[in-house]
Design an enzyme around this catalytic site. Structure first.
Site, PDB file in Angstrom:
ATOM      1  N   HIS A 401      48.000  59.641  69.855  1.00 40.21           N
ATOM      2  CA  HIS A 401      48.223  61.032  70.248  1.00 40.21           C
ATOM      3  C   HIS A 401      48.098  62.000  69.075  1.00 40.21           C
ATOM      4  CE1 HIS A 401      48.938  63.889  73.238  1.00 40.21           C
ATOM      5  NE2 HIS A 401      50.005  63.397  73.823  1.00 40.21           N
ATOM      6  N   ARG A 402      48.066  61.484  67.838  1.00 38.54           N
ATOM      7  CA  ARG A 402      47.836  62.351  66.687  1.00 38.54           C
ATOM      8  C   ARG A 402      46.401  62.847  66.673  1.00 38.54           C
ATOM      9  NH1 ARG A 402      49.343  58.306  61.970  1.00 38.54           N
ATOM     10  NH2 ARG A 402      47.799  57.159  63.217  1.00 38.54           N
TER      11      ARG A 402
END
Length: 428
Positions: A401-402
């Site tokens: 998700h980064r």
């Protein structure tokens, strides 16, 4: 002149390895291309072949030795024009570096003993209870029963950090900290392997370098990478029909497509269609790949390895099928070369052959996504607004998700589903 054979680097990340098995003995004559030993790296157990010729005069490392550093001399060869017995006396002195490995424990002992005289030096640094320390260092000190006033800080402005507690001796806690210390060992115990239950028949199996690496990397992945999971159900009937037709046409060439081959192609095509998912998180940067290299999880004795299908987006299904068959076969035999399992822009793990309906795979850093494939099974499924029986497969994408937003991950999963349900699109 004797030829020194050194521990090779058999993978890009290898710093040391285990000499699992010698395949030669002293007195054997070897030539270029002969296999000398099986060496276990952090990735796989691989055969090590020589490029030199001569007679084996001395094996300097015992079979089964762990932690053999890359570049350490492991074997002595006598050249073709040398007396094979003459290097033996010299070889007796050669093990000095190997024997020097034993004193490696001495620095650890010395390091453990060093903090004792250090404590008096650190004592004046304390001023009442105003000791500068990070929250993590304070918590660890409380758990270990260490008096922070006896520790010298190496952080900014003398701040005590986690690393400063590495050599600190427990039992130096202040009287006030004695009460909490009684309850403190509980968190520390969580990191200590529990003993086997008494009376239960068992055996202790030493972890291989590969299993240690898997444990370390996947633990780091779950701790450091924020995973997001997205699942879609896919109607496989059209893909299975096309596979049957293609296999009839490829029969004369001895090529047989598997469902997995077609899923590799679909994943690669979806990554090119949704380039925001074909990325790698790199701190302050995001690396975006222009090619889809799919790392395919293959189970081998003692662990897992991921041979890479390079440029899967541009390869034909028959080429992918031929390549993955060769890679998987050599992976199980321990004969892959490092460049064949290093890298990959994304991974695919298929557990459908075991009847697993759905699962969530752990991302293999530094990649930013992995696709988990479940079993195709007959299910009630709505087709053209009518309830029918179809072969349905669940696929779950795990995304970093980064680097990948949920909407981008959803776009990838939608593209993958469309390509599987309309498989002619991946052939265009």
């Amino acid at each position: 002149m004797p030829i020194e054979i050194k521990m090779p680097a058999l993978s890009p990340t290898m710093e040391e390895g285990t000499l699992a098995k010698w395949l030669v003995k002293e007195g054997d004559t070897v030539k270029s291309g002969d296999i000398l030993a099986e060496i276990e790296t952090d990735k796989a157990t691989m055969e090590f072949e020589t490029i030199d010729e001569g007679t084996v005069t001395k094996l300097l490392v015992a079979e089964g030795s762990d932690g053999v550093k890359v570049g350490e001399v492991i074997l002595i060869l006598a050249g073709e024009d040398e007396d094979a017995s003459s290097p033996a006396p010299k070889a007796d002195t050669a093990p000095a570096p190997a024997k020097a490995a034993a004193p490696q424990k001495e620095p650890e002992v010395a390091k453990a003993a060093t903090p004792a005289p250090a404590a008096p030096q650190a004592a004046p640094a304390a001023s009442g209870d105003r000791v500068k320390a990070s929250p993590l260092a304070r918590r660890l000190a409380e758990q270990q029963g260490v008096d922070l006033s006896s520790v010298t800080g190496t952080g900014p402005n003398g701040r005590i950090v986690k690393a400063d507690l590495a050599g600190a001796q427990p039992g130096q806690a202040k009287p006030a900290a004695a009460a909490p210390q009684a309850a403190a060992p509980a968190p520390a115990a969580a990191h200590t392997p529990a003993p086997a239950p008494e009376g239960v028949p068992s055996e202790t199996v030493k972890l291989s370098n590969m299993r240690k690496t898997i444990a370390r990397r996947l633990s780091e992945s779950k701790q450091q990478v924020p995973h997001i999971y997205l699942t879609v159900d896919i109607n496989l009937d059209a893909l299975l029909k096309l596979r049957g037709e293609l296999n009839k046409g490829l029969e004369s060439r001895g090529v047989k497509l598997s469902v997995n081959d077609m899923l590799i192609k679909a994943q690669a095509a979806a990554l090119i269609e949704v380039p925001s998912c074909n990325v790698q998180f790199a701190g302050d940067n995001l690396i975006q790949f222009k090619r889809a290299d799919i790392a395919v999880a293959v189970s081998i004795p003692g662990g897992l390895i991921t041979p890479v299908v390079t440029g899967a987006d541009t390869k034909s299904l028959s080429a992918i099928a031929t390549e993955i068959k060769d890679l998987a076969g050599r992976a199980r035999e321990g004969k892959l070369q490092p460049h064949e399992y290093a890298g990959g822009t994304a991974s695919l793990s298929n557990m459908g052959m075991f009847g697993i309906k759905q699962f969530e795979a752990i991302i293999n850093p530094p990649q930013a996504m992995i696709l988990a494939i479940g079993a195709g099974e007959k299910r009630p499924y709505v087709v053209n607004d009518t309830l029918q029986i179809a072969t349905v497969m669940s696929a779950t994408g795990s995304f970093d998700h980064r680097a990948i937003d949920g909407s981008d991950g959803a776009a990838f999963m939608a593209a993958f589903k469309r390509l599987c349900e309309n498989p002619l699109g991946m052939l265009a």
